[in-house]
Every structure is written in C-alpha cells, then in structure tokens.
Design a protein around this motif. Sequence first.
Motif, PDB file in Angstrom:
ATOM      1  N   LYS A 102      34.910 -84.964  21.392  1.00  0.00           N
ATOM      2  CA  LYS A 102      35.566 -85.823  22.375  1.00  0.00           C
ATOM      3  C   LYS A 102      35.984 -87.168  21.785  1.00  0.00           C
ATOM      4  CE  LYS A 102      33.059 -83.778  26.287  1.00  0.00           C
ATOM      5  NZ  LYS A 102      32.358 -82.760  25.459  1.00  0.00           N
ATOM      6  N   GLU A 103      35.464 -87.481  20.601  1.00  0.00           N
ATOM      7  CA  GLU A 103      35.802 -88.754  19.958  1.00  0.00           C
ATOM      8  C   GLU A 103      35.587 -88.622  18.467  1.00  0.00           C
ATOM      9  OE1 GLU A 103      33.048 -91.879  21.054  1.00  0.00           O
ATOM     10  OE2 GLU A 103      31.669 -90.384  21.862  1.00  0.00           O
ATOM     11  N   GLY A 104      35.962 -89.651  17.729  1.00  0.00           N
ATOM     12  CA  GLY A 104      35.891 -89.594  16.274  1.00  0.00           C
ATOM     13  C   GLY A 104      34.513 -89.303  15.740  1.00  0.00           C
ATOM     14  N   VAL A 105      33.489 -89.928  16.304  1.00  0.00           N
ATOM     15  CA  VAL A 105      32.100 -89.665  15.918  1.00  0.00           C
ATOM     16  C   VAL A 105      31.364 -89.287  17.194  1.00  0.00           C
ATOM     17  CG1 VAL A 105      30.028 -90.558  14.807  1.00  0.00           C
ATOM     18  CG2 VAL A 105      32.275 -91.342  14.049  1.00  0.00           C
ATOM     19  N   ASP A 106      31.275 -88.003  17.451  1.00  0.00           N
ATOM     20  CA  ASP A 106      30.724 -87.466  18.694  1.00  0.00           C
ATOM     21  C   ASP A 106      29.330 -86.921  18.403  1.00  0.00           C
ATOM     22  OD1 ASP A 106      30.068 -86.013  20.960  1.00  0.00           O
ATOM     23  OD2 ASP A 106      32.117 -85.299  21.289  1.00  0.00           O
ATOM     24  N   THR A 107      28.302 -87.711  18.735  1.00  0.00           N
ATOM     25  CA  THR A 107      26.924 -87.339  18.420  1.00  0.00           C
ATOM     26  C   THR A 107      26.517 -86.037  19.089  1.00  0.00           C
ATOM     27  OG1 THR A 107      26.358 -89.685  18.195  1.00  0.00           O
ATOM     28  CG2 THR A 107      24.532 -88.147  18.434  1.00  0.00           C
ATOM     29  N   GLU A 108      26.954 -85.810  20.315  1.00  0.00           N
ATOM     30  CA  GLU A 108      26.601 -84.585  21.021  1.00  0.00           C
ATOM     31  C   GLU A 108      27.228 -83.364  20.341  1.00  0.00           C
ATOM     32  OE1 GLU A 108      24.826 -82.126  23.913  1.00  0.00           O
ATOM     33  OE2 GLU A 108      24.422 -84.160  23.195  1.00  0.00           O
ATOM     34  N   TYR A 109      28.473 -83.506  19.927  1.00  0.00           N
ATOM     35  CA  TYR A 109      29.153 -82.423  19.203  1.00  0.00           C
ATOM     36  C   TYR A 109      28.407 -82.102  17.914  1.00  0.00           C
ATOM     37  CZ  TYR A 109      32.720 -80.262  16.201  1.00  0.00           C
ATOM     38  OH  TYR A 109      33.399 -79.431  15.339  1.00  0.00           O
ATOM     39  N   MET A 110      28.035 -83.129  17.165  1.00  0.00           N
ATOM     40  CA  MET A 110      27.331 -82.923  15.897  1.00  0.00           C
ATOM     41  C   MET A 110      25.981 -82.267  16.129  1.00  0.00           C
ATOM     42  SD  MET A 110      28.269 -86.284  13.583  1.00  0.00           S
ATOM     43  CE  MET A 110      27.735 -87.512  14.760  1.00  0.00           C
ATOM     44  N   ARG A 111      25.291 -82.674  17.186  1.00  0.00           N
ATOM     45  CA  ARG A 111      23.984 -82.088  17.478  1.00  0.00           C
ATOM     46  C   ARG A 111      24.105 -80.595  17.763  1.00  0.00           C
ATOM     47  NH1 ARG A 111      21.325 -80.445  21.658  1.00  0.00           N
ATOM     48  NH2 ARG A 111      22.926 -81.138  23.132  1.00  0.00           N
ATOM     49  N   LYS A 112      25.101 -80.213  18.563  1.00  0.00           N
ATOM     50  CA  LYS A 112      25.277 -78.793  18.897  1.00  0.00           C
ATOM     51  C   LYS A 112      25.652 -77.981  17.666  1.00  0.00           C
ATOM     52  CE  LYS A 112      26.503 -79.489  23.760  1.00  0.00           C
ATOM     53  NZ  LYS A 112      27.555 -79.347  24.798  1.00  0.00           N
ATOM     54  N   LEU A 113      26.491 -78.545  16.803  1.00  0.00           N
ATOM     55  CA  LEU A 113      26.881 -77.838  15.587  1.00  0.00           C
ATOM     56  C   LEU A 113      25.691 -77.697  14.641  1.00  0.00           C
ATOM     57  CD1 LEU A 113      29.112 -76.542  13.933  1.00  0.00           C
ATOM     58  CD2 LEU A 113      29.757 -78.824  13.104  1.00  0.00           C
ATOM     59  N   ALA A 121      29.531 -94.182  15.547  1.00  0.00           N
ATOM     60  CA  ALA A 121      30.652 -94.794  14.831  1.00  0.00           C
ATOM     61  C   ALA A 121      30.262 -96.129  14.200  1.00  0.00           C
ATOM     62  CB  ALA A 121      31.832 -94.976  15.783  1.00  0.00           C
ATOM     63  N   LYS A 122      29.446 -96.913  14.885  1.00  0.00           N
ATOM     64  CA  LYS A 122      29.088 -98.237  14.362  1.00  0.00           C
ATOM     65  C   LYS A 122      28.219 -98.150  13.112  1.00  0.00           C
ATOM     66  CE  LYS A 122      24.969 -98.934  17.263  1.00  0.00           C
ATOM     67  NZ  LYS A 122      24.343 -99.793  18.299  1.00  0.00           N
ATOM     68  N   ASP A 123      27.629 -96.964  12.868  1.00  0.00           N
ATOM     69  CA  ASP A 123      26.853 -96.774  11.648  1.00  0.00           C
ATOM     70  C   ASP A 123      27.746 -96.475  10.447  1.00  0.00           C
ATOM     71  OD1 ASP A 123      24.269 -96.958  12.924  1.00  0.00           O
ATOM     72  OD2 ASP A 123      24.642 -94.963  13.749  1.00  0.00           O
ATOM     73  N   ILE A 124      29.041 -96.220  10.704  1.00  0.00           N
ATOM     74  CA  ILE A 124      29.943 -95.772   9.649  1.00  0.00           C
ATOM     75  C   ILE A 124      31.005 -96.811   9.322  1.00  0.00           C
ATOM     76  CG2 ILE A 124      31.472 -93.925   8.877  1.00  0.00           C
ATOM     77  CD1 ILE A 124      28.545 -93.105   9.444  1.00  0.00           C
ATOM     78  N   PHE A 125      31.675 -97.330  10.343  1.00  0.00           N
ATOM     79  CA  PHE A 125      32.788 -98.245  10.086  1.00  0.00           C
ATOM     80  C   PHE A 125      32.895 -99.291  11.182  1.00  0.00           C
ATOM     81  CE2 PHE A 125      34.435 -94.656  12.514  1.00  0.00           C
ATOM     82  CZ  PHE A 125      35.167 -95.269  13.525  1.00  0.00           C
ATOM     83  N   LYS A 126      33.680-100.306  10.861  1.00  0.00           N
ATOM     84  CA  LYS A 126      33.974-101.363  11.823  1.00  0.00           C
ATOM     85  C   LYS A 126      35.494-101.510  11.885  1.00  0.00           C
ATOM     86  CE  LYS A 126      31.455-105.037  11.726  1.00  0.00           C
ATOM     87  NZ  LYS A 126      30.876-106.353  11.294  1.00  0.00           N
ATOM     88  N   LYS A 127      36.055-101.305  13.072  1.00  0.00           N
ATOM     89  CA  LYS A 127      37.505-101.364  13.212  1.00  0.00           C
ATOM     90  C   LYS A 127      38.030-102.770  12.943  1.00  0.00           C
ATOM     91  CE  LYS A 127      37.963 -97.682  16.679  1.00  0.00           C
ATOM     92  NZ  LYS A 127      38.420 -97.371  18.066  1.00  0.00           N
ATOM     93  N   ARG A 128      39.218-102.823  12.343  1.00  0.00           N
ATOM     94  CA  ARG A 128      39.917-104.084  12.156  1.00  0.00           C
ATOM     95  C   ARG A 128      41.028-104.187  13.194  1.00  0.00           C
ATOM     96  NH1 ARG A 128      40.490-103.449   5.548  1.00  0.00           N
ATOM     97  NH2 ARG A 128      38.428-104.302   5.005  1.00  0.00           N
ATOM     98  N   ARG A 129      41.398-105.394  13.518  1.00  0.00           N
ATOM     99  CA  ARG A 129      42.529-105.577  14.414  1.00  0.00           C
ATOM    100  C   ARG A 129      43.772-104.972  13.769  1.00  0.00           C
ATOM    101  NH1 ARG A 129      41.526-109.056  18.600  1.00  0.00           N
ATOM    102  NH2 ARG A 129      39.608-110.306  18.446  1.00  0.00           N
ATOM    103  N   LEU A 130      44.683-104.505  14.609  1.00  0.00           N
ATOM    104  CA  LEU A 130      45.831-103.749  14.119  1.00  0.00           C
ATOM    105  C   LEU A 130      46.590-104.480  13.025  1.00  0.00           C
ATOM    106  CD1 LEU A 130      47.704-101.308  14.287  1.00  0.00           C
ATOM    107  CD2 LEU A 130      48.965-102.476  16.113  1.00  0.00           C
ATOM    108  N   ILE A 131      46.977-105.727  13.274  1.00  0.00           N
ATOM    109  CA  ILE A 131      47.774-106.448  12.295  1.00  0.00           C
ATOM    110  C   ILE A 131      46.984-106.687  11.017  1.00  0.00           C
ATOM    111  CG2 ILE A 131      49.027-108.578  11.807  1.00  0.00           C
ATOM    112  CD1 ILE A 131      50.400-106.632  13.741  1.00  0.00           C
ATOM    113  N   ARG A 132      45.698-107.026  11.143  1.00  0.00           N
ATOM    114  CA  ARG A 132      44.859-107.224   9.949  1.00  0.00           C
ATOM    115  C   ARG A 132      44.773-105.914   9.162  1.00  0.00           C
ATOM    116  NH1 ARG A 132      41.070-110.091   7.285  1.00  0.00           N
ATOM    117  NH2 ARG A 132      39.318-108.948   6.392  1.00  0.00           N
TER     118      ARG A 132
END
Length: 406
Positions: free
Chosen positions: A366-377, A152-163
């Motif tokens: 299991k999560e938004g960017v699941d490396t194990e899921y992507m590897r199996k696919l 996930a950190k290679d794709i996006f950086k979350k912003r705080r909710l209000i921001r």
Amino acid sequence: MRFGTRPQLLSLVFLTSVLAFAGVPACAHVPKRHPLPEADVDLAEVLGIPRVRYWGDEPQPWAPEWLGKSKAELRGRYPAVFRHRQSYLAISGGGQNGAFAAGLLLGWTAAGDRPQFTMVTGVSAGALIAPFAFLGAEYDHVLRKVSVELTAKDIFKKRRLIRGLRSDAMASTEPLRALIAKHVDQDLVDEIAEQHRRGRELNIGTANLDSMRPVVWRIGAIANSGHPQALNLIRQILLASASVPGAFPPVLIEVEAGGETYDEMHVDGGTASQVFLYPLGLDFDEVLSVLEVPAKPEVYIIRNARLDPLYEQVQPKTVQIAGRSISSVIRTQGIGDLYRIYLATLRDGLDFNLAYIPKEFTERSKEGVDTEYMRKLFELAFDMAKNGYPWHKMPPELKQAPIRAH
C-alpha cells in the motif's frame, strides 16, 4: 536494501529528468567530485588492498588464490572448503520484497538443514541480507529486524521537491547509513575476516555509474586486510548497493591511481544485475579437483520478486506509465540473470536451486515501505522453508522444454 518499490522510486528519477529539461535551475546542493580519469579505470586501487574487487561482466583478472598450493597447504589454509561439499547462495535485489529472503532463511534454520554457505553474494536488498546470511543462524534476529520491523523513517528522509531536483537525489539516506553502522560493526567485520581466512567468500555487487558496469566487491578480503578504513569501506559498499540512483544519493568511493586520489560514483547494484553468483570463466572442473570437493556443489538463488507478469490497469499518467515500464524492465532483467546463472551451473555440473515469490501471494503493498506487507511475505517464506522449501530446479519457463547438457 531497496526499500520502497523500485519502479516507484525510479519514476521519481524520470520525473526529475523531465522537470530538469523544463528549466529547473542547475544543481546547487551536490557533493564536489574529483572523478577518476577514463584512462585509469582499470588501474585504480582501493585502500591499497590487493584483489579487492573485479568487474562483474568479465572474467576475474587473477588466478584463484588456491592454485599452486600443496594439499597440506590447502587443508590448513582453507579448512571450510577443502574436501567439503560446497553450497553457494545468491540473494537478489527487490526492495521491501527482501523480506522473502529473510523469511526463507529463518525458516530454513527452523527446518534444521540450512547449510553453511561456502559463498554468499548479494545485490541491493540482498546486499544487506548477505553478511548475516553468510555468518549463519546466530544473526537470524538481525535478519528479521532489517527486513520486517523497519519503517520508511528508518531508511530515508525525503527532501523538498526543489532541493531534491537541485541536489543528487530526492531523499537522504542518512537513516540507512546509521542503520548499517549499527549492525555492521567491527566485531561483525572481524567474524567475516575469520571466515574468509577459512576459505569462505562474501561478495557484494554495486554499479559503477561512471563506467556503467557491475562491480563485485570481495568483502572478506577487505575485512581481512587489517586496514584501519576497512570497516568504513564495507559500510560504503553496502550503502552504495542499496542506493537507487536519483531517488537515493550515490556513494563516492575514494580510489588511487598514478599517485593521485580520485573518486568513483557507485549506485544500486541492481541497475547492472539483479543477482549474480561466481566469476565468469571459472573452470569448475579445476575447482572441484584441486579442492577435492566430494560431491556436486549446490547453488541456491533467492529472487526477491515474482517471476510471473502481474496484471495492473495503468492510468494514462506520466509517472504511472514510467513506473510500470520500469517494473517490466526489472522483471525481464531479473529473469535474464536467472537464465545466465542456470546456464553456467548446467555447464559446470552444479546443482541449481531457485526460490521466488509464488504467484499465490496476492498481497499488494500500500506504500513504499509497507511493514504489514513485509511481515506477511516474511511469514509466507518462513512457513514454506520450515516445511521444506520446494526449490525449483530450473527457471519456470523451461519446465516444458528443459535445456540439457550434452
């Protein structure tokens, strides 16, 4: 590349709208715009490059470049397509399911019969795969890296909710912008330009949010223009095609009309079309005749999704209901796109081939960017293609009562 499941990301958009109506302060952290006036929508130019793009929901507004040329000119100008059998590849969106297309392409290389594609198109996840698929097996290592080895950190950086609620998206895509810049450099763009000069096409789809219409960008024409900003524009287009609206910031692309400079807002191409192929209204009898194509062209569609409905018990909660509903819309939209392409190939006498994630693949992310899921696919698709992928000759719903040309 829509990493993270699209329904999850778009659920954030739904939640954003609800909270906005609930009284969250007006946006304060948004980029300033100078939007293109509606009257100039069809007049706008990008970097002054001719024939750089067209609307994806209407016929291409100009005649093909090869019309009116002599056989000698065609042979010299388009050596990759004149008197050669043609193969077209379209890669859909699908978030982290883009690992399926990457695995299939690498497995196809291992099988030894992967063609050089005359044309490659890509949307969203498929947009970041498409340039490397277009240039061939030499870039297979990049395909693996951008589809299986990311977090996930290679794709996006979350912003705080209000921001996030007060800005243009719930996350920043600066990491994805940097990833694109790393792999899409001047050398790669020069290679795309060279292939464009030989007659091959690389097209990427975005959605113009102001006009609510799909846009097809001719990446080869941009690369071949020699414009000093061509590389930056190509990077912007790839980022825009991957930018889920609301979750990721839109991309403002500068245009000119009537001597003035404006901007257009472009977002994830999947909001307009999950997958696309060639322009509407193209006369393929003329294409095959003028270019003296010796055999029926092959069309390969990679749909980075399952086509069968996936049962899931939904809890009576706002975000889950919204996410499940959006998932249903995306699934049916994708199926509709496949029917549209299939009917076009049936009309034009092309050889249709479809790949999609089989229902036997039961892994759940299991999560938004699941490396194990992507590897199996990725591994599933690789093994299927290495052993000779069982391409589907029509959308699966038609197998019992196929549509036939008359």
